[in-house]
Scaffold this motif. Structure first.
Motif, mmCIF file in Angstrom:
data_model
loop_
_atom_site.group_PDB
_atom_site.id
_atom_site.type_symbol
_atom_site.label_atom_id
_atom_site.label_comp_id
_atom_site.label_asym_id
_atom_site.label_seq_id
_atom_site.Cartn_x
_atom_site.Cartn_y
_atom_site.Cartn_z
ATOM 1 N N TRP A 130 65.861 77.232 36.113
ATOM 2 C CA TRP A 130 65.038 76.780 35.165
ATOM 3 C C TRP A 130 63.568 77.178 35.178
ATOM 4 O O TRP A 130 62.830 76.677 36.395
ATOM 5 C CB TRP A 130 65.349 75.447 34.607
ATOM 6 C CG TRP A 130 66.684 74.908 34.358
ATOM 7 C CD1 TRP A 130 67.597 74.518 35.344
ATOM 8 C CD2 TRP A 130 67.286 74.972 33.043
ATOM 9 N NE1 TRP A 130 68.962 74.322 34.637
ATOM 10 C CE2 TRP A 130 68.779 74.762 33.374
ATOM 11 C CE3 TRP A 130 67.179 75.920 32.039
ATOM 12 C CZ2 TRP A 130 69.689 74.728 32.230
ATOM 13 C CZ3 TRP A 130 67.843 75.977 31.157
ATOM 14 C CH2 TRP A 130 69.294 75.461 31.193
ATOM 15 N N SER A 131 63.061 77.765 34.214
ATOM 16 C CA SER A 131 61.278 77.936 34.441
ATOM 17 C C SER A 131 60.753 76.771 33.934
ATOM 18 O O SER A 131 61.165 75.724 33.346
ATOM 19 C CB SER A 131 61.009 78.865 33.211
ATOM 20 O OG SER A 131 59.728 79.236 33.228
ATOM 21 N N HIS A 165 65.240 83.214 35.410
ATOM 22 C CA HIS A 165 64.622 81.961 35.209
ATOM 23 C C HIS A 165 64.898 81.755 33.379
ATOM 24 O O HIS A 165 64.460 82.567 32.725
ATOM 25 C CB HIS A 165 63.351 81.499 35.703
ATOM 26 C CG HIS A 165 63.293 80.928 36.677
ATOM 27 N ND1 HIS A 165 62.122 80.419 37.312
ATOM 28 C CD2 HIS A 165 64.341 80.883 37.903
ATOM 29 C CE1 HIS A 165 62.237 80.187 38.877
ATOM 30 N NE2 HIS A 165 63.930 80.494 38.940
ATOM 31 N N CYS A 168 62.820 76.891 28.016
ATOM 32 C CA CYS A 168 63.377 76.117 26.943
ATOM 33 C C CYS A 168 62.322 75.778 26.273
ATOM 34 O O CYS A 168 61.024 75.872 26.710
ATOM 35 C CB CYS A 168 64.023 74.613 27.523
ATOM 36 S SG CYS A 168 65.359 74.899 28.403
ATOM 37 N N SER A 172 63.798 70.711 24.815
ATOM 38 C CA SER A 172 64.825 71.172 25.786
ATOM 39 C C SER A 172 66.048 72.232 25.229
ATOM 40 O O SER A 172 66.995 72.327 25.730
ATOM 41 C CB SER A 172 65.514 69.961 26.594
ATOM 42 O OG SER A 172 64.691 69.283 27.114
ATOM 43 N N ILE A 174 67.264 75.880 24.813
ATOM 44 C CA ILE A 174 67.312 77.032 25.506
ATOM 45 C C ILE A 174 67.052 78.211 24.682
ATOM 46 O O ILE A 174 67.521 78.391 23.615
ATOM 47 C CB ILE A 174 68.711 77.316 26.369
ATOM 48 C CG1 ILE A 174 68.874 76.172 27.259
ATOM 49 C CG2 ILE A 174 68.582 78.566 27.057
ATOM 50 C CD1 ILE A 174 70.231 76.117 27.934
ATOM 51 N N ARG A 222 69.502 72.001 27.047
ATOM 52 C CA ARG A 222 69.899 72.043 28.598
ATOM 53 C C ARG A 222 70.849 71.371 28.991
ATOM 54 O O ARG A 222 71.706 71.674 29.768
ATOM 55 C CB ARG A 222 68.456 71.834 29.177
ATOM 56 C CG ARG A 222 68.497 72.016 30.568
ATOM 57 C CD ARG A 222 67.068 71.854 31.508
ATOM 58 N NE ARG A 222 67.180 71.850 32.808
ATOM 59 C CZ ARG A 222 65.998 71.998 33.462
ATOM 60 N NH1 ARG A 222 64.916 72.041 33.096
ATOM 61 N NH2 ARG A 222 66.098 71.748 35.057
ATOM 62 N N ASP A 247 70.827 76.904 38.459
ATOM 63 C CA ASP A 247 70.235 75.752 39.056
ATOM 64 C C ASP A 247 71.097 74.915 40.163
ATOM 65 O O ASP A 247 71.373 73.603 40.134
ATOM 66 C CB ASP A 247 69.794 74.728 37.901
ATOM 67 C CG ASP A 247 68.638 73.725 38.591
ATOM 68 O OD1 ASP A 247 68.042 73.738 39.719
ATOM 69 O OD2 ASP A 247 68.684 72.472 38.138
#
Length: 272
Positions: A130-131, A165, A168, A172, A174, A222, A247
């Motif tokens: 996740w970025s 990555h 979002c 949150s 995506i 997410r 992740d």
């Protein structure tokens, strides 16, 4: 020489007054060259033309775009494999955000070699995280591959050893990866995030959607990822790759991935 070309031949520089340089006022396309031919060219050209319309830029025309692409390949000895990047800017302009009343777009391009990703990744999958960078929301630019890619530039610096990555938005939801679009499988149904607020609508994403004809486009949060049985990445260069871990969470099934690969194969689009 830099390897860049315009319609009248090789160039070594552009004007400092170019609005693409000053404000990111422009677009680009990254076209895969496979077996000596530009792949998904019609899709790239259609996106470039529609994006010009959305930004209020004159589109140079299919003939001009096609001729520049042919010239670039000819000047590089007709390579069998690689990438051609086309950049279209709003051309030169004075100081200030306002464009000239009749802008003269600048179209340039270059060829780059491309060896592809490790072929084993098509079987064992890639690791995704996740970025920390939040995707910028701007419906007026959503889907457009503009020169404004600072979200991706910042996110790319944090990639580390991960292949990709995901970004979002503030709620949150995506959006996409730094260089790819994402698809998930929920209850045996392929789902890809809605890009009406942010993100780039990739040509491989649209090709997969057309080839399958049964992909749901909707918001994916997410928190939803825990319910997914698979995740796939796609872009114009590597095609489609299975996600092995996101992740730390593992995806072990490949049913959706196999469906997508088969559909792309029938459409004549395959990597490696």
């Amino acid at each position: 020489m830099t390897g860049w070309y315009a319609s009248d031949g090789p160039i070594s520089a552009i004007s400092a007054d170019d609005r693409g340089l000053q404000y990111g006022d422009g677009l680009f396309e990254t076209i895969a060259i496979r077996d000596g031919r530009p792949r998904l060219l019609a899709t790239h050209v259609a996106r470039l033309a529609s994006s010009c319309a959305r930004l209020g830029l004159p589109y140079p025309g299919d003939v001009v775009v096609g001729q520049l692409l042919r010239d670039i390949l000819e000047q590089n000895d007709r390579p069998s494999r690689g990438i051609v990047k086309l950049v279209l800017t709003a051309g030169d302009g004075p100081r200030g955000y306002a464009r000239p009343s009749s802008p003269t777009p600048r179209l340039i391009g270059r060829f780059s070699s491309y060896d592809g990703v490790d072929p084993s990744l098509y079987e064992r999958g890639v690791h995704v995280g996740w970025s920390e960078i939040t995707a910028s929301i701007q419906p007026a630019l959503a889907g457009v591959k503009s020169l404004n890619r600072l979200d991706q530039v910042l996110a790319r610096q944090q990639l580390g050893t991960d292949f990709e990555h995901l970004l979002c938005d503030l709620e949150s939801r995506i959006i996409c990866g730094t260089m790819s679009n994402i698809m998930f499988v929920f209850d045996e149904q392929l789902v890809t995030p809605d890009l009406s607020r942010a993100g780039v609508a990739g040509v491989m994403r649209s090709t997969v959607m057309e080839a399958l004809g049964s992909i749901i486009v909707r918001d994916v949060s997410r928190a939803d990822v825990g319910e997914a049985s698979e995740a796939l990445l796609c872009n114009s260069q590597f095609g489609v790759l299975p996600v092995a871990t996101l992740d730390g969470a593992s995806f072990t099934t490949r049913t959706g991935y196999d469906r997508v690969r088969s559909a792309l194969q029938r459409a004549g689009v395959m990597e490696p």
